[in-house]
Motif scaffolding. Structure first.
Motif, mmCIF file in Angstrom:
data_model
loop_
_atom_site.group_PDB
_atom_site.id
_atom_site.type_symbol
_atom_site.label_atom_id
_atom_site.label_comp_id
_atom_site.label_asym_id
_atom_site.label_seq_id
_atom_site.Cartn_x
_atom_site.Cartn_y
_atom_site.Cartn_z
ATOM 1 N N SER A 295 0.846 -1.189 0.000
ATOM 2 C CA SER A 295 0.000 0.000 0.000
ATOM 3 C C SER A 295 0.880 1.237 0.000
ATOM 4 C CB SER A 295 -0.909 -0.005 1.232
ATOM 5 O OG SER A 295 -1.613 1.209 1.344
ATOM 6 N N ASP A 296 0.338 2.297 -0.583
ATOM 7 C CA ASP A 296 1.078 3.562 -0.606
ATOM 8 C C ASP A 296 0.902 4.347 0.689
ATOM 9 O OD1 ASP A 296 1.951 3.049 -3.169
ATOM 10 O OD2 ASP A 296 0.234 4.052 -4.108
ATOM 11 N N ASP A 297 0.003 3.883 1.559
ATOM 12 C CA ASP A 297 -0.228 4.589 2.823
ATOM 13 C C ASP A 297 1.023 4.530 3.693
ATOM 14 O OD1 ASP A 297 -2.819 5.128 2.064
ATOM 15 O OD2 ASP A 297 -3.632 3.323 3.017
ATOM 16 N N ARG A 298 1.260 5.614 4.408
ATOM 17 C CA ARG A 298 2.421 5.684 5.295
ATOM 18 C C ARG A 298 1.999 6.233 6.661
ATOM 19 N NH1 ARG A 298 4.016 2.740 2.182
ATOM 20 N NH2 ARG A 298 5.938 2.730 0.934
ATOM 21 N N HIS A 299 1.107 5.505 7.306
ATOM 22 C CA HIS A 299 0.637 5.937 8.618
ATOM 23 C C HIS A 299 1.644 5.550 9.698
ATOM 24 C CE1 HIS A 299 -3.303 7.048 7.103
ATOM 25 N NE2 HIS A 299 -3.407 5.864 6.504
ATOM 26 N N PRO A 300 1.827 6.399 10.678
ATOM 27 C CA PRO A 300 2.687 6.006 11.807
ATOM 28 C C PRO A 300 1.968 4.989 12.686
ATOM 29 C CG PRO A 300 1.690 8.132 12.245
ATOM 30 C CD PRO A 300 1.300 7.769 10.830
ATOM 31 N N LEU A 301 2.731 4.220 13.417
ATOM 32 C CA LEU A 301 2.135 3.240 14.329
ATOM 33 C C LEU A 301 1.391 3.972 15.446
ATOM 34 C CD1 LEU A 301 1.967 0.189 15.126
ATOM 35 C CD2 LEU A 301 3.940 0.614 16.608
ATOM 36 N N PRO A 302 0.098 3.706 15.613
ATOM 37 C CA PRO A 302 -0.651 4.370 16.696
ATOM 38 C C PRO A 302 0.003 4.113 18.056
ATOM 39 C CG PRO A 302 -2.151 3.261 15.189
ATOM 40 C CD PRO A 302 -0.763 2.819 14.814
ATOM 41 N N GLY A 303 0.027 5.123 18.875
ATOM 42 C CA GLY A 303 0.697 5.014 20.161
ATOM 43 C C GLY A 303 -0.123 4.291 21.215
ATOM 44 N N ILE A 304 0.551 3.932 22.297
ATOM 45 C CA ILE A 304 -0.099 3.281 23.438
ATOM 46 C C ILE A 304 -0.846 4.340 24.245
ATOM 47 C CG2 ILE A 304 0.260 1.976 25.558
ATOM 48 C CD1 ILE A 304 0.826 0.355 23.075
ATOM 49 N N THR A 305 -2.126 4.120 24.453
ATOM 50 C CA THR A 305 -2.942 5.056 25.234
ATOM 51 C C THR A 305 -3.303 4.505 26.610
ATOM 52 O OG1 THR A 305 -4.955 4.145 24.233
ATOM 53 C CG2 THR A 305 -3.961 6.061 23.155
ATOM 54 N N VAL A 306 -3.204 3.189 26.759
ATOM 55 C CA VAL A 306 -3.555 2.538 28.026
ATOM 56 C C VAL A 306 -2.267 2.021 28.653
ATOM 57 C CG1 VAL A 306 -4.905 0.723 29.144
ATOM 58 C CG2 VAL A 306 -5.812 1.891 27.119
ATOM 59 N N LYS A 307 -1.804 2.705 29.670
ATOM 60 C CA LYS A 307 -0.543 2.343 30.308
ATOM 61 C C LYS A 307 -0.723 1.144 31.240
ATOM 62 C CE LYS A 307 1.398 5.873 28.339
ATOM 63 N NZ LYS A 307 2.314 5.682 27.174
ATOM 64 N N GLU A 308 0.340 0.370 31.381
ATOM 65 C CA GLU A 308 0.306 -0.777 32.289
ATOM 66 C C GLU A 308 0.354 -0.283 33.733
ATOM 67 O OE1 GLU A 308 2.767 -4.935 33.177
ATOM 68 O OE2 GLU A 308 3.381 -3.582 31.562
ATOM 69 N N PRO A 309 -0.591 -0.700 34.560
ATOM 70 C CA PRO A 309 -0.608 -0.219 35.950
ATOM 71 C C PRO A 309 0.507 -0.857 36.765
ATOM 72 C CG PRO A 309 -2.289 -1.892 35.648
ATOM 73 C CD PRO A 309 -1.683 -1.642 34.290
ATOM 74 N N SER A 310 0.778 -0.282 37.903
ATOM 75 C CA SER A 310 1.803 -0.829 38.793
ATOM 76 C C SER A 310 1.351 -0.662 40.234
ATOM 77 C CB SER A 310 3.143 -0.114 38.578
ATOM 78 O OG SER A 310 3.022 1.277 38.848
ATOM 79 N N GLY A 311 2.010 -1.379 41.124
ATOM 80 C CA GLY A 311 1.744 -1.240 42.547
ATOM 81 C C GLY A 311 0.316 -1.562 42.927
ATOM 82 N N GLU A 312 -0.264 -0.726 43.779
ATOM 83 C CA GLU A 312 -1.613 -0.937 44.276
ATOM 84 C C GLU A 312 -2.639 -0.886 43.154
ATOM 85 O OE1 GLU A 312 -4.933 -1.535 46.673
ATOM 86 O OE2 GLU A 312 -2.804 -1.968 46.964
ATOM 87 N N GLU A 313 -2.418 -0.028 42.166
ATOM 88 C CA GLU A 313 -3.346 0.056 41.036
ATOM 89 C C GLU A 313 -3.370 -1.257 40.257
ATOM 90 O OE1 GLU A 313 -4.125 2.641 36.931
ATOM 91 O OE2 GLU A 313 -2.359 3.032 38.185
ATOM 92 N N ALA A 314 -2.211 -1.876 40.072
ATOM 93 C CA ALA A 314 -2.136 -3.150 39.357
ATOM 94 C C ALA A 314 -2.841 -4.253 40.139
ATOM 95 C CB ALA A 314 -0.678 -3.525 39.110
ATOM 96 N N ARG A 315 -2.645 -4.265 41.449
ATOM 97 C CA ARG A 315 -3.284 -5.292 42.275
ATOM 98 C C ARG A 315 -4.799 -5.172 42.213
ATOM 99 N NH1 ARG A 315 -6.047 -6.090 46.441
ATOM 100 N NH2 ARG A 315 -6.257 -3.849 46.782
ATOM 101 N N ARG A 316 -5.292 -3.948 42.336
ATOM 102 C CA ARG A 316 -6.741 -3.737 42.309
ATOM 103 C C ARG A 316 -7.319 -4.059 40.929
ATOM 104 N NH1 ARG A 316 -10.375 -1.075 45.409
ATOM 105 N NH2 ARG A 316 -8.722 -0.436 46.838
ATOM 106 N N ASN A 317 -6.599 -3.671 39.875
ATOM 107 C CA ASN A 317 -7.067 -3.959 38.521
ATOM 108 C C ASN A 317 -7.175 -5.458 38.286
ATOM 109 O OD1 ASN A 317 -7.562 -3.292 35.580
ATOM 110 N ND2 ASN A 317 -5.645 -4.422 35.372
ATOM 111 N N ARG A 318 -6.178 -6.209 38.754
ATOM 112 C CA ARG A 318 -6.203 -7.658 38.562
ATOM 113 C C ARG A 318 -7.328 -8.301 39.367
ATOM 114 N NH1 ARG A 318 -2.763 -11.685 36.617
ATOM 115 N NH2 ARG A 318 -4.052 -13.571 36.538
ATOM 116 N N LEU A 319 -7.552 -7.816 40.569
ATOM 117 C CA LEU A 319 -8.626 -8.355 41.400
ATOM 118 C C LEU A 319 -9.980 -8.146 40.736
ATOM 119 C CD1 LEU A 319 -9.348 -9.619 44.194
ATOM 120 C CD2 LEU A 319 -9.639 -7.283 45.026
ATOM 121 N N GLU A 320 -10.208 -6.932 40.234
ATOM 122 C CA GLU A 320 -11.482 -6.635 39.584
ATOM 123 C C GLU A 320 -11.628 -7.407 38.278
ATOM 124 O OE1 GLU A 320 -14.090 -4.787 40.649
ATOM 125 O OE2 GLU A 320 -12.993 -4.802 42.544
ATOM 126 N N PHE A 321 -10.532 -7.532 37.528
ATOM 127 C CA PHE A 321 -10.600 -8.288 36.275
ATOM 128 C C PHE A 321 -10.924 -9.756 36.546
ATOM 129 C CE2 PHE A 321 -8.863 -10.976 32.967
ATOM 130 C CZ PHE A 321 -9.347 -10.373 31.813
#
Length: 656
Positions: free
Chosen positions: A55-81
């Motif tokens: 293809s002739d399209d030359r789009h850049p790779l879309p960036g990451i918008t959802v960051k990986e959580p860490s610490g207490e946020e990661a623990r709570r996210n995993r529990l809820e998931f």
């Protein structure tokens, strides 16, 4: 955000199903199983076959918008998931990861070199192609709202890749992958597996369907790469369309999950609450209600992360226990008591509230001994294990005995009795070790072929245990609680056989003996009538253990494990008898048996003698034999049902 989720379908290699046949198939299947279909659903199905080639399209790779959580946020996210993912597992009944196919990876590598898979190879190995496809997909996704994603084949790779690149206002309320190759390392483009080590914070749940006849899935699901999600196997006849999206979407289970994500739960469990009648609860239900109330009182006293985890465990345990009891009532063609039905909840809906177990009706102090010991020493959130501070356990038990009209001192006497007994038998006061009681009781039943149940108090006691074994098996929270509860307070030859059997571990013997002694000490402190069969049972067990020890010691090695195990059992029994004597509960002691040891032993072995119970002039079968036969039949029936359930792969929506 709108209430109705948008459906995003991501196709695999090829032309991208330009006529959207997949949509017609899914719509028809949804209607067949009782869902509204796709008529009112906004469907987005971007076509990107051209983007997968030059293809002739030359789009850049879309960036990451959802960051990986860490610490207490990661623990709570995993529990809820995990809570939401568990709801899907309950909807589908069982997770099936599949097994690694020995030739899976080599064949995948070869296939990616074939012309027919050129589009997949381009996506995986040409960054510009990947960037163009992701840009094409994201260009059709709304800036905010709730989205359900279906990814077929390569489309499931695109779905996993796009997850963390979605607009921040988008919530993926469910992702379904069908015929996915993501179990293969070859499809983990640009560190995709590392980027999804934990579930992203914008994802509610993910389930992947695989077919053992589909070569693209290499005979396994996606959880081999992402262990936090759920796999489910579907089966079809052998044909050349096993990998097609329409084949997967025609499956009732796939449609059920998609319908659940789009339209919500179909469960009718909560409607059963209205059908609960004001009928008495039986022994099994009473013990279950007591355990659930104790678990609730424990939870309300916890704080922080421990409370969150305990609440999740209690929610699942309550739902499963109530459902099991209601199923048993239905199978027996008996009405469901309102006290049980009112506790039902829909596990397929992660947001459904957990009904609070009601207060237990007042009972006499004597009637409360066995059930309270069983509940106190058991893990009432089994199969989960969470270390709860002893202060919380004590306070919860005190609240429970106050509610039951027994008073706070009853709980304190019970706890003190248990601690004193454990210290006398093993030098340990660790409460956690008491949870071996349920396993110990089940071991006694198994070791004696059911004879241990013969000493159940009255025909109703033996019948109650047999019923529980048939419905729930000898383990589990319900079956284990009831079996243990009866064995705590009974003696007799059946229990003697269990305590001395090679199939019963020393730890199980210690657990059962310690709880029987706890019951005796509690009765003494509360000035209740004693069950003196306990002494006779232990004395006879000691004699039997010594005979076996003398027999084995003549031939076996001095360090033989069997002799060591016998010594530990004998030490427990001897310490128990010495302790009963020390606290005045032995023969001839002030609070001990007032009848002769021979009379006590006769009472303890009553279940093993033929007696005319019904008054017809003919001796009836020995209760021991009847109980053993019933128990064996019950356990066999439970195991047969479990085996059949494991082997069956029937449509869950099919009627009986």
């Amino acid at each position: 955000m709108t209430d109705q989720p948008v459906l995003l379908f991501l196709h695999g290699v090829g032309a991208g199903d330009p006529d959207d046949v997949w949509k017609d198939v899914l719509d028809a299947r949804l209607r067949e199983i009782g869902y509204p279909g796709l008529g009112g659903v906004t469907v987005i199905a971007p076509k990107y076959p051209n983007s997968l080639v030059a293809s002739d399209d030359r789009h850049p790779l879309p960036g990451i918008t959802v960051k990986e959580p860490s610490g207490e946020e990661a623990r709570r996210n995993r529990l809820e998931f995990d809570r939401r993912e568990s709801a899907i597992e309950n909807l589908l009944e069982k997770h099936e990861r599949g097994s690694d196919w020995l030739l899976g990876e080599p064949l995948t590598d070869v296939a990616l070199r074939a012309k027919v898979f050129a589009q997949a190879t381009n996506y995986l190995r040409k960054p510009q192609v990947r960037a163009n496809v992701l840009t094409r997909v994201l260009g059709e996704v709304p800036a905010s709202g709730r989205v359900v994603i279906i990814g077929h084949s390569l489309g499931s790779v695109v779905a996993a890749d796009v997850l963390r690149r979605l607009p921040r206002g988008v919530r993926v309320v469910g992702m379904v992958s069908i015929g996915s190759p993501l179990s293969s390392a070859s499809f983990h483009v640009d560190g995709l597996r590392d980027g999804l080590r934990q579930p992203p914070t914008n994802l509610d749940w993910w389930v992947s369907f695989w077919n053992p006849l589909d070569p693209v899935t290499t005979h396994r699901g996606v959880s081999s790469a992402f262990p936090w999600m759920t796999d489910y196997r579907v089966r079809t006849t052998v044909n050349h369309k096993v990998h097609d999206a329409v084949t997967y979407l025609a499956d009732a289970r796939v449609a059920l999950v998609v319908g659940h994500a789009l339209h919500g739960s179909q469960s009718k469990e909560l409607a059963t609450v209205m059908k609960g009648l004001d009928v008495p609860v039986d022994a099994t239900e009473t013990l279950m209600l007591l355990a659930l109330r104790y678990a609730y009182l424990t939870e309300v006293k916890l704080q922080g992360a421990v409370k969150e985890r305990y609440a999740c465990a209690r929610r699942e345990v309550q739902a499963n226990a109530v459902a099991a009891l209601m199923d048993r009532r239905t199978q027996d063609d008996r009405p469901v008591p309102a006290a049980v039905a009112s506790l039902a909840l829909d596990l397929t809906d992660p947001h459904s509230p957990v009904p609070e177990p009601g207060r237990i009706s007042p009972v006499s102090k004597d009637e409360a001994v066995l059930p309270l010991i069983s509940v106190m020493t058991a893990n009432v959130i089994r199969p989960f294990e969470i270390d709860v501070d002893e202060t919380v356990r004590v306070e919860a038990l005190e609240d429970l005995t106050i509610e039951m009209g027994l008073g706070r001192q009853y709980a304190r006497d019970l706890i003190d009795a248990g601690v004193a007994v454990r210290e006398a038998l093993s030098g340990s006061t660790n409460w956690v070790r008491w949870t071996a009681l349920g396993l110990g009781a089940a071991a006694l039943v198994a070791a004696t072929g059911g004879l241990a149940l013969a000493a159940a108090p009255g025909v109703a006691g033996a019948a109650a245990i047999t019923s529980a074994l048939a419905a729930f098996g000898p383990g589990g929270m319900i079956g284990g609680l009831l079996t243990a509860g009866v064995l705590v307070g009974t003696g007799g030859g059946g229990v003697v056989l269990g305590l001395t059997s090679p199939g019963t571990t020393a730890e199980a013997v210690e657990a059962v003996v310690s709880t029987q002694l706890t019951a005796a000490i509690l009765r003494q402190r509360q000035e209740l009538e004693q069950d003196f069969a306990t002494w006779a049972t232990l004395a006879e067990a000691g004699r039997a253990l010594r005979r076996e020890q003398a027999h084995l010691a003549v031939i076996s090695d001095p360090s033989a494990p069997s002799l060591k195990e016998l010594e530990r059992k004998l030490r427990t029994v001897d310490r128990a008898l010495a302790y009963l004597t020390a606290v005045g509960l032995g023969p001839g002691e002030p609070d001990g048996p007032s009848v002769s040891p021979a009379a006590i032993l006769e009472r303890a072995t009553d279940a093993f003698r033929s007696v005319d119970i019904d008054g017809d002039g003919a001796p009836d079968p020995r209760r021991a034999r009847t109980a053993a036969d019933d128990a064996r039949s019950a356990v066999s029936a439970f195991l047969r049902r479990k085996r059949v359930s494991t082997e069956e792969d029937a449509d869950p929506l099919r009627g009986p």
